[in-house]
Design a protein around this motif. Structure first.
Motif, PDB file in Angstrom:
ATOM      1  N   ARG A 279       0.824  -1.210   0.000  1.00 40.34           N
ATOM      2  CA  ARG A 279       0.000   0.000   0.000  1.00 40.34           C
ATOM      3  C   ARG A 279       0.862   1.265   0.000  1.00 40.34           C
ATOM      4  O   ARG A 279       0.599   2.180  -0.788  1.00 40.34           O
ATOM      5  CB  ARG A 279      -0.963  -0.023   1.187  1.00 40.34           C
ATOM      6  N   PRO A 280       1.881   1.367   0.869  1.00 41.43           N
ATOM      7  CA  PRO A 280       2.755   2.549   0.778  1.00 41.43           C
ATOM      8  C   PRO A 280       3.443   2.680  -0.583  1.00 41.43           C
ATOM      9  O   PRO A 280       3.593   3.795  -1.091  1.00 41.43           O
ATOM     10  CB  PRO A 280       3.775   2.315   1.903  1.00 41.43           C
ATOM     11  N   ILE A 281       3.855   1.558  -1.156  1.00 42.78           N
ATOM     12  CA  ILE A 281       4.464   1.610  -2.494  1.00 42.78           C
ATOM     13  C   ILE A 281       3.480   2.205  -3.494  1.00 42.78           C
ATOM     14  O   ILE A 281       3.830   3.118  -4.270  1.00 42.78           O
ATOM     15  CB  ILE A 281       4.892   0.197  -2.946  1.00 42.78           C
ATOM     16  N   ASP A 282       2.255   1.693  -3.514  1.00 40.46           N
ATOM     17  CA  ASP A 282       1.267   2.175  -4.480  1.00 40.46           C
ATOM     18  C   ASP A 282       0.939   3.644  -4.254  1.00 40.46           C
ATOM     19  O   ASP A 282       0.745   4.406  -5.214  1.00 40.46           O
ATOM     20  CB  ASP A 282      -0.005   1.336  -4.395  1.00 40.46           C
ATOM     21  N   ALA A 283       0.869   4.055  -2.998  1.00 44.88           N
ATOM     22  CA  ALA A 283       0.594   5.475  -2.702  1.00 44.88           C
ATOM     23  C   ALA A 283       1.735   6.355  -3.194  1.00 44.88           C
ATOM     24  O   ALA A 283       1.510   7.414  -3.813  1.00 44.88           O
ATOM     25  CB  ALA A 283       0.378   5.666  -1.196  1.00 44.88           C
ATOM     26  N   ALA A 284       2.960   5.934  -2.943  1.00 43.32           N
ATOM     27  CA  ALA A 284       4.123   6.719  -3.369  1.00 43.32           C
ATOM     28  C   ALA A 284       4.211   6.803  -4.891  1.00 43.32           C
ATOM     29  O   ALA A 284       4.492   7.871  -5.461  1.00 43.32           O
ATOM     30  CB  ALA A 284       5.397   6.112  -2.790  1.00 43.32           C
ATOM     31  N   VAL A 301       8.909  12.895   4.020  1.00 40.86           N
ATOM     32  CA  VAL A 301       7.882  11.921   3.673  1.00 40.86           C
ATOM     33  C   VAL A 301       7.339  11.341   4.973  1.00 40.86           C
ATOM     34  O   VAL A 301       8.102  10.922   5.844  1.00 40.86           O
ATOM     35  CB  VAL A 301       8.439  10.774   2.806  1.00 40.86           C
ATOM     36  N   LYS A 302       6.011  11.335   5.092  1.00 38.10           N
ATOM     37  CA  LYS A 302       5.367  10.763   6.277  1.00 38.10           C
ATOM     38  C   LYS A 302       4.442   9.638   5.826  1.00 38.10           C
ATOM     39  O   LYS A 302       3.582   9.836   4.969  1.00 38.10           O
ATOM     40  CB  LYS A 302       4.565  11.837   7.009  1.00 38.10           C
ATOM     41  N   VAL A 303       4.636   8.450   6.387  1.00 39.82           N
ATOM     42  CA  VAL A 303       3.787   7.302   6.083  1.00 39.82           C
ATOM     43  C   VAL A 303       2.956   6.990   7.321  1.00 39.82           C
ATOM     44  O   VAL A 303       3.500   6.615   8.359  1.00 39.82           O
ATOM     45  CB  VAL A 303       4.611   6.062   5.694  1.00 39.82           C
ATOM     46  N   GLU A 381       2.322  11.011   2.774  1.00 40.50           N
ATOM     47  CA  GLU A 381       2.281  12.477   2.648  1.00 40.50           C
ATOM     48  C   GLU A 381       3.690  12.980   2.359  1.00 40.50           C
ATOM     49  O   GLU A 381       4.626  12.700   3.104  1.00 40.50           O
ATOM     50  CB  GLU A 381       1.758  13.092   3.950  1.00 40.50           C
ATOM     51  N   VAL A 382       3.812  13.701   1.253  1.00 39.68           N
ATOM     52  CA  VAL A 382       5.101  14.266   0.855  1.00 39.68           C
ATOM     53  C   VAL A 382       5.048  15.774   0.980  1.00 39.68           C
ATOM     54  O   VAL A 382       4.126  16.426   0.455  1.00 39.68           O
ATOM     55  CB  VAL A 382       5.449  13.873  -0.602  1.00 39.68           C
ATOM     56  N   LYS A 383       6.007  16.340   1.687  1.00 44.39           N
ATOM     57  CA  LYS A 383       6.175  17.794   1.724  1.00 44.39           C
ATOM     58  C   LYS A 383       7.359  18.150   0.835  1.00 44.39           C
ATOM     59  O   LYS A 383       8.434  17.546   0.938  1.00 44.39           O
ATOM     60  CB  LYS A 383       6.393  18.282   3.155  1.00 44.39           C
ATOM     61  N   THR A 384       7.127  19.107  -0.052  1.00 45.74           N
ATOM     62  CA  THR A 384       8.168  19.483  -1.002  1.00 45.74           C
ATOM     63  C   THR A 384       8.941  20.698  -0.495  1.00 45.74           C
ATOM     64  O   THR A 384       8.490  21.422   0.404  1.00 45.74           O
ATOM     65  CB  THR A 384       7.565  19.801  -2.377  1.00 45.74           C
ATOM     66  N   LYS A 385      10.073  20.909  -1.075  1.00 49.89           N
ATOM     67  CA  LYS A 385      10.937  22.013  -0.651  1.00 49.89           C
ATOM     68  C   LYS A 385      10.333  23.372  -0.953  1.00 49.89           C
ATOM     69  O   LYS A 385      10.727  24.381  -0.340  1.00 49.89           O
ATOM     70  CB  LYS A 385      12.309  21.877  -1.324  1.00 49.89           C
ATOM     71  N   ASP A 386       9.353  23.419  -1.887  1.00 50.09           N
ATOM     72  CA  ASP A 386       8.707  24.700  -2.185  1.00 50.09           C
ATOM     73  C   ASP A 386       7.422  24.899  -1.380  1.00 50.09           C
ATOM     74  O   ASP A 386       6.627  25.784  -1.683  1.00 50.09           O
ATOM     75  CB  ASP A 386       8.421  24.822  -3.678  1.00 50.09           C
ATOM     76  N   GLY A 387       7.181  24.038  -0.372  1.00 48.37           N
ATOM     77  CA  GLY A 387       6.079  24.254   0.553  1.00 48.37           C
ATOM     78  C   GLY A 387       4.798  23.511   0.259  1.00 48.37           C
ATOM     79  O   GLY A 387       3.822  23.624   1.001  1.00 48.37           O
ATOM     80  N   ARG A 388       4.738  22.716  -0.793  1.00 51.57           N
ATOM     81  CA  ARG A 388       3.518  21.961  -1.089  1.00 51.57           C
ATOM     82  C   ARG A 388       3.417  20.734  -0.188  1.00 51.57           C
ATOM     83  O   ARG A 388       4.418  20.173   0.247  1.00 51.57           O
ATOM     84  CB  ARG A 388       3.514  21.508  -2.547  1.00 51.57           C
ATOM     85  N   THR A 389       2.164  20.312   0.078  1.00 50.87           N
ATOM     86  CA  THR A 389       1.898  19.056   0.785  1.00 50.87           C
ATOM     87  C   THR A 389       1.055  18.178  -0.121  1.00 50.87           C
ATOM     88  O   THR A 389      -0.058  18.547  -0.511  1.00 50.87           O
ATOM     89  CB  THR A 389       1.155  19.303   2.111  1.00 50.87           C
ATOM     90  N   LEU A 390       1.588  17.014  -0.485  1.00 46.00           N
ATOM     91  CA  LEU A 390       0.920  16.077  -1.384  1.00 46.00           C
ATOM     92  C   LEU A 390       0.592  14.817  -0.595  1.00 46.00           C
ATOM     93  O   LEU A 390       1.432  14.292   0.124  1.00 46.00           O
ATOM     94  CB  LEU A 390       1.829  15.719  -2.557  1.00 46.00           C
ATOM     95  N   SER A 391      -0.656  14.357  -0.721  1.00 47.57           N
ATOM     96  CA  SER A 391      -1.089  13.231   0.102  1.00 47.57           C
ATOM     97  C   SER A 391      -1.870  12.217  -0.735  1.00 47.57           C
ATOM     98  O   SER A 391      -2.629  12.588  -1.626  1.00 47.57           O
ATOM     99  CB  SER A 391      -1.963  13.733   1.260  1.00 47.57           C
ATOM    100  N   LYS A 392      -1.674  10.932  -0.405  1.00 44.59           N
ATOM    101  CA  LYS A 392      -2.404   9.862  -1.079  1.00 44.59           C
ATOM    102  C   LYS A 392      -2.743   8.770  -0.073  1.00 44.59           C
ATOM    103  O   LYS A 392      -1.868   8.279   0.639  1.00 44.59           O
ATOM    104  CB  LYS A 392      -1.562   9.264  -2.212  1.00 44.59           C
ATOM    105  N   ARG A 393      -4.027   8.406  -0.031  1.00 44.06           N
ATOM    106  CA  ARG A 393      -4.493   7.312   0.826  1.00 44.06           C
ATOM    107  C   ARG A 393      -4.811   6.095  -0.042  1.00 44.06           C
ATOM    108  O   ARG A 393      -5.430   6.216  -1.101  1.00 44.06           O
ATOM    109  CB  ARG A 393      -5.731   7.740   1.608  1.00 44.06           C
TER     110      ARG A 393
END
Length: 457
Positions: A279-284, A301-303, A381-393
């Motif tokens: 599941r983490p692989i597929d989300a990433a 990266v937060k899992v 949940e990925v936080k990017t260096k330019d301040g974005r937060t990207l999340s996938k469940r």
């Protein structure tokens, strides 16, 4: 006359299961798991750290009557030794199929079946019958052994898997009721495989040992060996291994009605790693694709994951250990956009980009998420260096029960595994034979291809 016990009742049901009464879905599934199992054995021969290579070399060194083929080994050995080598290779990549409750139904059983079938020139229908019986007993035993906790204590192939292998041997060797009771009793003294060895070569050998012991228990029982005739009764398997934390009645209740290989079915893995990492692989991978994510832009990266320490390995010691690390497999998916056999070499594990990203991957345990594999979910949940937060469940997992891989996806997996050793013409011959398995008088043609007498490419 045999005393009526839970073990005796189980044997009655095992011996009453016949090919002619199998539903078409079970026959199709038996052929599907055979093809998947052969594919992962072929690929397992080339496991990067040497699980397959050493298993083949060890088996050759041990010798044995030329009864059954070692896949990709180029030689035959005794049924027991071939079952060991092929069973170990079947689990070497952690790419073999599984089901619910979590179990590895193929890697401990199919190698035992192939070894006996090749030596005795058994027909394809008998192989299918043995697979159905072996899967059913494993599934029933997995449900009954409520004290068998995933990721802790005993590893399933050496416990429930071994009884599946013994069931297969009993059917392949035409054991009587009394002989099958003895084979089960003997298996009780052969059972065991501890989960502390996860992440090492020894974990793969649990399936190989189970397959070998399945053959041995069947052969000895047929020769007149003695053992307890009630291994699942008082002071037997359940009391010894799980201190009575079991429901033995589940061994026989609604046995094969329906067959568990049909309902709930079998899960076919997409990635060669522990199923809890999928599941983490597929989300990433989804985050990488949906947001055109450049790994160089990742800050953290937060899992979010259920409490399950088995796959909490922030710094795996080897590539093989990385198969059981949520942190490592998530990092790989973000960096590479795919997970392959070569993702778990030591070279990939210690490559500069992995070494840089791995410390940024945090595993956050959320106790509100069920630890049960069938009902859990994960969030990456990925936080990017330019301040974005990207999340996938990810809740549902393709390949798992209820969301099976398509035939095309399963064939893609088979060819990706087989091409590591076989050319397409040889792989096609194996595929064609397996897909008409019920019509074969024996499996000589299949094993002659898989043995690779001319060496591997």
């Amino acid at each position: 006359m045999t005393k009526q016990t839970i073990t005796s009742a189980l044997v009655d049901k095992v011996l009453a299961l016949h090919y002619d009464a199998l539903p078409a879905e079970a026959v199709d599934m038996a052929k599907a798991v055979t093809l998947d199992g052969l594919g992962v054995m072929i690929a397992g021969a080339g496991e990067p750290l040497g699980v397959g290579r050493i298993s083949i070399e060890y088996t050759r060194e041990m010798g044995g009557a030329p009864q059954a083929s070692v896949i990709t080994g180029g030689f035959k050995t005794s049924m027991q030794n071939a079952a060991y080598a092929n069973g170990t290779m079947a689990h070497a990549l952690d790419f073999d199929n599984t089901w619910y409750p979590l179990n590895h139904p193929t890697s401990p059983t199919l190698p035992a079946i192939l070894a006996i079938a090749e030596h005795h020139k058994s027909p394809g229908k008998k192989i299918i019958e043995a697979i159905a019986a072996a899967f059913e007993v494993q599934g029933r035993l997995r449900m009954a052994a409520t004290g068998l906790k995933t990721g802790a204590g005993f590893h399933k192939p050496g416990t429930t898997g071994q009884f599946g292998a013994v069931t297969a041997a009993a059917r392949m060797l035409d054991l009587t009721h009394e002989q099958t009771l003895i084979a089960f009793g003997l298996a009780g003294s052969r059972a065991g495989s501890i989960s502390i060895n996860t992440g090492t070569m020894t974990k793969s050998s649990h399936s190989g040992h189970a397959a070998r012991m399945g053959v041995e228990c069947g052969v000895l029982a047929k020769m007149g060996w003695t053992a307890s005739a009630d291994v699942f009764g008082p002071k037997g398997f359940f009391d010894t291994f799980f201190h009575g934390d079991a429901k033995p009645e589940l061994l026989v209740q609604v046995f094969a009605k329906p067959l568990r290989m049909v309902e709930p079915g079998v899960g076919f893995k997409k990635h060669p790693s522990n199923y809890f990492t999928h599941r983490p692989i597929d989300a990433a991978m989804a985050l990488r694709e949906e947001h055109s994510l450049n790994p160089a832009d990742i800050a953290t990266v937060k899992v979010t994951f259920p409490r399950f320490d088995y796959v909490n390995r922030p710094q795996p010691e080897t590539g093989l250990d990385g198969k059981f690390s949520v942190q490592y497999t998530t990092a790989l998916a973000l960096l590479d956009g795919e997970i392959s056999v070569d993702s778990f070499t030591n070279e990939r594990r210690f490559a500069p980009d992995i070494v840089a990203l791995l410390p940024k991957v945090e595993l956050h345990i959320d106790d509100s998420i069920p630890a049960d594999f069938d009902h859990m979910h994960v969030i990456v949940e990925v936080k990017t260096k330019d301040g974005r937060t990207l999340s996938k469940r990810i809740d549902k997992l393709s390949g798992w029960i209820g969301s099976p891989l398509t035939r095309e996806q399963r064939l893609k997996k088979f060819y990706s595994c087989s091409r590591r050793v076989l050319d397409d013409a040889a792989a096609n011959r194996v595929l064609e034979a397996v897909e008409k398995l019920e019509t074969l008088s024996d499996i000589t043609a299949i094993m002659d291809v898989l043995r690779c007498d001319g060496g591997v490419k």
